[in-house]
Design a protein around this motif. Structure first.
Motif, PDB file in Angstrom:
ATOM      1  N   ARG A   9      54.629  26.387  10.576  1.00 19.66           N
ATOM      2  CA  ARG A   9      55.068  24.996  10.733  1.00 19.66           C
ATOM      3  C   ARG A   9      54.240  24.074   9.852  1.00 19.66           C
ATOM      4  NH1 ARG A   9      54.532  25.868  16.112  1.00 19.66           N
ATOM      5  NH2 ARG A   9      52.853  24.328  16.276  1.00 19.66           N
ATOM      6  N   GLY A  10      53.162  24.584   9.261  1.00 23.50           N
ATOM      7  CA  GLY A  10      52.314  23.757   8.397  1.00 23.50           C
ATOM      8  C   GLY A  10      53.092  23.273   7.178  1.00 23.50           C
ATOM      9  N   ARG A  11      52.642  22.132   6.605  1.00 23.93           N
ATOM     10  CA  ARG A  11      53.282  21.588   5.397  1.00 23.93           C
ATOM     11  C   ARG A  11      52.702  22.317   4.201  1.00 23.93           C
ATOM     12  NH1 ARG A  11      56.034  16.303   6.361  1.00 23.93           N
ATOM     13  NH2 ARG A  11      55.798  16.117   4.125  1.00 23.93           N
ATOM     14  N   THR A  12      53.380  23.355   3.763  1.00 25.91           N
ATOM     15  CA  THR A  12      52.870  24.122   2.628  1.00 25.91           C
ATOM     16  C   THR A  12      53.243  23.414   1.322  1.00 25.91           C
ATOM     17  OG1 THR A  12      54.845  25.466   2.776  1.00 25.91           O
ATOM     18  CG2 THR A  12      52.861  26.359   3.787  1.00 25.91           C
ATOM     19  N   GLY A  55      43.333  27.252   3.691  1.00 24.44           N
ATOM     20  CA  GLY A  55      44.213  26.336   2.948  1.00 24.44           C
ATOM     21  C   GLY A  55      43.625  26.061   1.576  1.00 24.44           C
ATOM     22  N   CYS A  56      43.356  27.137   0.834  1.00 26.28           N
ATOM     23  CA  CYS A  56      42.548  27.063  -0.408  1.00 26.28           C
ATOM     24  C   CYS A  56      43.296  26.460  -1.585  1.00 26.28           C
ATOM     25  CB  CYS A  56      42.056  28.458  -0.783  1.00 26.28           C
ATOM     26  SG  CYS A  56      43.404  29.590  -1.189  1.00 26.28           S
ATOM     27  N   GLY A  57      44.623  26.289  -1.477  1.00 26.05           N
ATOM     28  CA  GLY A  57      45.369  25.754  -2.616  1.00 26.05           C
ATOM     29  C   GLY A  57      45.212  26.661  -3.833  1.00 26.05           C
ATOM     30  N   PHE A 124      42.961  20.601   4.346  1.00 27.47           N
ATOM     31  CA  PHE A 124      43.999  21.456   4.925  1.00 27.47           C
ATOM     32  C   PHE A 124      44.492  20.930   6.268  1.00 27.47           C
ATOM     33  CE2 PHE A 124      44.134  24.640   8.389  1.00 27.47           C
ATOM     34  CZ  PHE A 124      45.453  25.046   8.232  1.00 27.47           C
ATOM     35  N   PHE A 125      43.585  20.432   7.126  1.00 23.81           N
ATOM     36  CA  PHE A 125      43.963  20.167   8.518  1.00 23.81           C
ATOM     37  C   PHE A 125      44.982  19.029   8.678  1.00 23.81           C
ATOM     38  CE2 PHE A 125      40.551  23.052   9.509  1.00 23.81           C
ATOM     39  CZ  PHE A 125      40.981  23.645  10.687  1.00 23.81           C
ATOM     40  N   LEU A 150      30.505  26.216   9.858  1.00 27.36           N
ATOM     41  CA  LEU A 150      31.850  25.654   9.659  1.00 27.36           C
ATOM     42  C   LEU A 150      31.710  24.321   8.924  1.00 27.36           C
ATOM     43  CD1 LEU A 150      34.952  25.774  10.542  1.00 27.36           C
ATOM     44  CD2 LEU A 150      34.274  24.197  12.357  1.00 27.36           C
ATOM     45  N   ILE A 151      32.452  24.175   7.824  1.00 31.05           N
ATOM     46  CA  ILE A 151      32.465  22.894   7.089  1.00 31.05           C
ATOM     47  C   ILE A 151      33.929  22.472   6.943  1.00 31.05           C
ATOM     48  CG2 ILE A 151      31.748  21.660   4.986  1.00 31.05           C
ATOM     49  CD1 ILE A 151      29.347  23.076   5.866  1.00 31.05           C
ATOM     50  N   ILE A 152      34.250  21.317   7.471  1.00 28.08           N
ATOM     51  CA  ILE A 152      35.629  20.824   7.353  1.00 28.08           C
ATOM     52  C   ILE A 152      35.608  19.434   6.732  1.00 28.08           C
ATOM     53  CG2 ILE A 152      37.662  20.048   8.626  1.00 28.08           C
ATOM     54  CD1 ILE A 152      37.179  22.240  10.610  1.00 28.08           C
ATOM     55  N   ALA A 153      36.315  19.307   5.608  1.00 34.49           N
ATOM     56  CA  ALA A 153      36.468  18.004   4.966  1.00 34.49           C
ATOM     57  C   ALA A 153      37.937  17.631   5.063  1.00 34.49           C
ATOM     58  CB  ALA A 153      36.027  18.079   3.503  1.00 34.49           C
ATOM     59  N   ASP A 154      38.221  16.496   5.693  1.00 36.77           N
ATOM     60  CA  ASP A 154      39.640  16.138   5.831  1.00 36.77           C
ATOM     61  C   ASP A 154      39.812  14.674   6.193  1.00 36.77           C
ATOM     62  OD1 ASP A 154      42.541  16.495   6.213  1.00 36.77           O
ATOM     63  OD2 ASP A 154      41.993  18.605   6.321  1.00 36.77           O
TER      64      ASP A 154
END
Ligand SMILES: C[S@@+](CC[C@H](N)C(=O)[O-])C[C@H]1O[C@@H](n2cnc3c(N)ncnc32)[C@H](O)[C@@H]1O
Length: 217
Positions: A9-12, A55-57, A124-125, A150-154
């Protein structure tokens, strides 16, 4: 060889894969190298680390992580993305020893428990809804070793008027309610609810991106 995308369901971003590397420097206002360097500093990898990028693109950050690892000593950076075209490009442009890319959904990781020293994710999130954010964080927790980082940038609660404007325009231009969940400040609570230590806000960028660090206790 064409790589199949993974149903989610993610926006790919299959449709944007071919132009993504040209667009991202503009989206990050010419500060992509600085932003990536900061994430690398926060990751503080050891040469033997195994690092997962959700979500590495097209894999630029993952490649930069791999360059700090020693594949002969077991170090490896693995990028996953549900968009087959992103993974195809990442493999072609950035794959190599110690740097591999797999088509996979972040909410259903095909890795054994406790198989990574660190999980990182950039931008990604805001592509997945609340339920997939929760599932992806639970998966990140599962595949991390105890003590793993854990490192999350969003996108997060805007800190400037310009950040608020960018978030609002992005939410409506891309018709992406997942962005509104981020800007309502959902991420830190979801990170903690997945079992991680209370997230620390390490930095903000452009008034709308926050960088959170945490670890698996
Ligand atoms: C804005 S891009 C970020 C790419 C890269 N991390 C960066 O910082 O440039 C978001 C990526 O998440 C991917 N994506 C969306 N839903 C996904 C899911 N459920 N699992 C894995 N990747 C997903 C998209 O295909 C896209 O490549």
């Amino acid at each position: 060889m064409r790589i199949a995308s993974i149903p989610t369901r993610g926006r790919t971003l299959d449709y944007a894969a071919a132009v993504y590397d040209f667009c991202e420097p503009f989206l990050l206002l010419g500060r992509q190298a600085e932003y990536d360097r900061h994430l690398l500093e926060l990751l503080a990898t050891r040469p033997t680390d195994r690092v997962l990028d959700l979500g590495c693109g097209t894999g630029l950050l993952c490649r930069r992580i791999a360059d700090r690892l020693d594949p002969h000593a077991g170090g490896e950076a693995v990028g996953i993305d549900a968009a087959g075209r992103m993974i195809g490009l990442a493999r072609r442009k950035r794959g190599g020893p110690g740097c591999r890319f797999e088509a996979m959904a972040a909410e259903a990781l095909d890795f054994p428990p406790a198989s990574f020293d660190a999980v990182v994710s950039s931008l990604f999130f805001h592509h997945v809804d609340r339920e997939l954010k929760r599932m992806s964080l639970e998966e990140a927790y599962r595949v991390l070793k105890p003590g793993g980082r854990l490192i999350i940038a969003d996108m997060h609660t805007p800190t400037t008027r310009m950040g608020a404007l960018v978030s609002h325009v992005a939410r409506w231009f891309f018709l992406q309610p997942q962005i509104a969940e981020n800007t309502r400040g959902l991420l830190p609570g979801l990170i903690a609810a997945a079992g991680f230590a209370t997230p620390h806000l390490a930095a903000t960028y452009f008034g709308y991106i926050a960088v959170f660090t945490s670890h698996k206790p």
